[in-house]
Design a protein around this motif. Structure first.
Motif: not given
Ligand code: CP
Length: 307
Positions: A160, A185-186, A220, A236, A267
């Protein structure tokens, strides 16, 4: 420097001085009797507007190990709840003869504002999504201890990034020290200004881990997510969670870091967090050493170190 507000703009020699000073401090933590008179007569106030276990306790112990008088103020049990402003709170603490104020605040820039209004030296213990300089310094200390250098290493910061002050401070510090920094990350958790940070951004974890010397896994930040934001925790964990299989892409002697607190199984997998190649508890010990170094450089009475 009067204050330590962030690692952006801090020179390599300043970072090296802090890391070099932290090494002998770590020896003190390992002693049976952890007390030196270096900061006798100095006062340190930890002013925390947000929750903390590691940062607040390690600053308090760092001060105590060097004989400083340390006091903690949680905003939630102070006159902040009666509406007292940050500046008035700071001036009040200042008027008590405080030498150093350690502040954590949810708003980016709060330590900088405080620094303009008080005589005490200010240390940023985390401001919003902006910076967490002492975390990045302890991360760099841990990397240097395990790898011998920071220069030329490939460090992947995973997770994140958008909400992470730890990521920003690590980016500034690691780049100054000559490391090659990747973030992954996304796309929803990568900041829009990522290109300006001088790092390579990845949305595919396997590419980001390829050949990495160090992986710094971020929490996260569930408390800062907006409702309905992609991805869900389960997505995630499946797409970005660090596990043994994914780590095979990294160098064989990869070092895994996590600033804590961890969301185990989200994570980071348990068998990664607890492995010998992870240094998560060592980071906590190093956090005390690095914070001792910072307090010492800001207010210690021994000679030979620039204040
Ligand atoms: N890493 C870190 O800042 O932890 P705390 O929030 O417990 O201080």
């Amino acid at each position: 420097h009067k204050d330590l507000l962030g690692l952006r703009g801090l020179e390599k020699k300043d970072i090296e001085l802090i890391l070099d000073t932290a090494a002998p401090m770590k020896d003190i933590i390992g002693r049976d009797i952890k007390k030196v008179p270096t900061m006798r007569g100095k006062s340190v106030v930890c002013l925390f507007y947000e929750a903390s276990t590691r940062t607040r306790t390690s600053f308090e112990l760092a001060g105590k190990y060097m004989s400083a008088d340390t006091v903690n103020i949680a905003a939630s049990s102070s006159s902040v709840v009666k509406g007292e402003s940050l500046i008035d709170t700071g001036k009040t603490i200042d008027a008590m003869g405080t030498d150093i104020i350690i502040i954590r605040h949810g708003a980016s820039g709060a330590p900088h504002l405080l620094a303009k209004h008080v005589k005490a030296r200010i240390v940023n213990a985390g401001d919003g999504a902006h910076e967490h300089p002492t975390q990045a310094l302890l991360d760099m200390f841990t990397i240097r201890e395990r790898k011998g250098t920071l220069q030329g290493l490939t460090v992947t910061i995973l997770g994140d990034i958008f909400h992470s002050r730890v990521a920003r401070s690590n980016i500034w510090g690691l780049r100054t020290m000559g490391a090659d920094v990747r973030v992954c990350g996304p796309s929803t958790l990568l900041p829009p200004d990522i290109a300006e940070l001088g790092v390579k951004a990845y949305t595919r974890i396997d590419e980001a881990l390829e050949g990495a010397d160090v992986v710094n896994v971020l929490r996260l930040q569930l408390e800062r997510q907006q409702k309905g934001l992609f991805p869900t925790i389960r997505e995630y964990a499946r797409t970005f969670g660090l596990n043994q299989e994914r780590l095979k892409r990294c160098k064989p002697d990869v070092l895994v870091l996590h600033p804590g607190p961890m969301n185990r199984g989200v994570e980071i997998a348990d068998d990664v967090a607890d492995a010998d190649f992870a240094a998560i508890e060592e980071q906590v010990t190093n956090g005390v050493a690095v914070r001792m170094a910072i307090l010492y450089l800001m207010g210690g009475t021994s000679s030979g170190i620039a204040h």
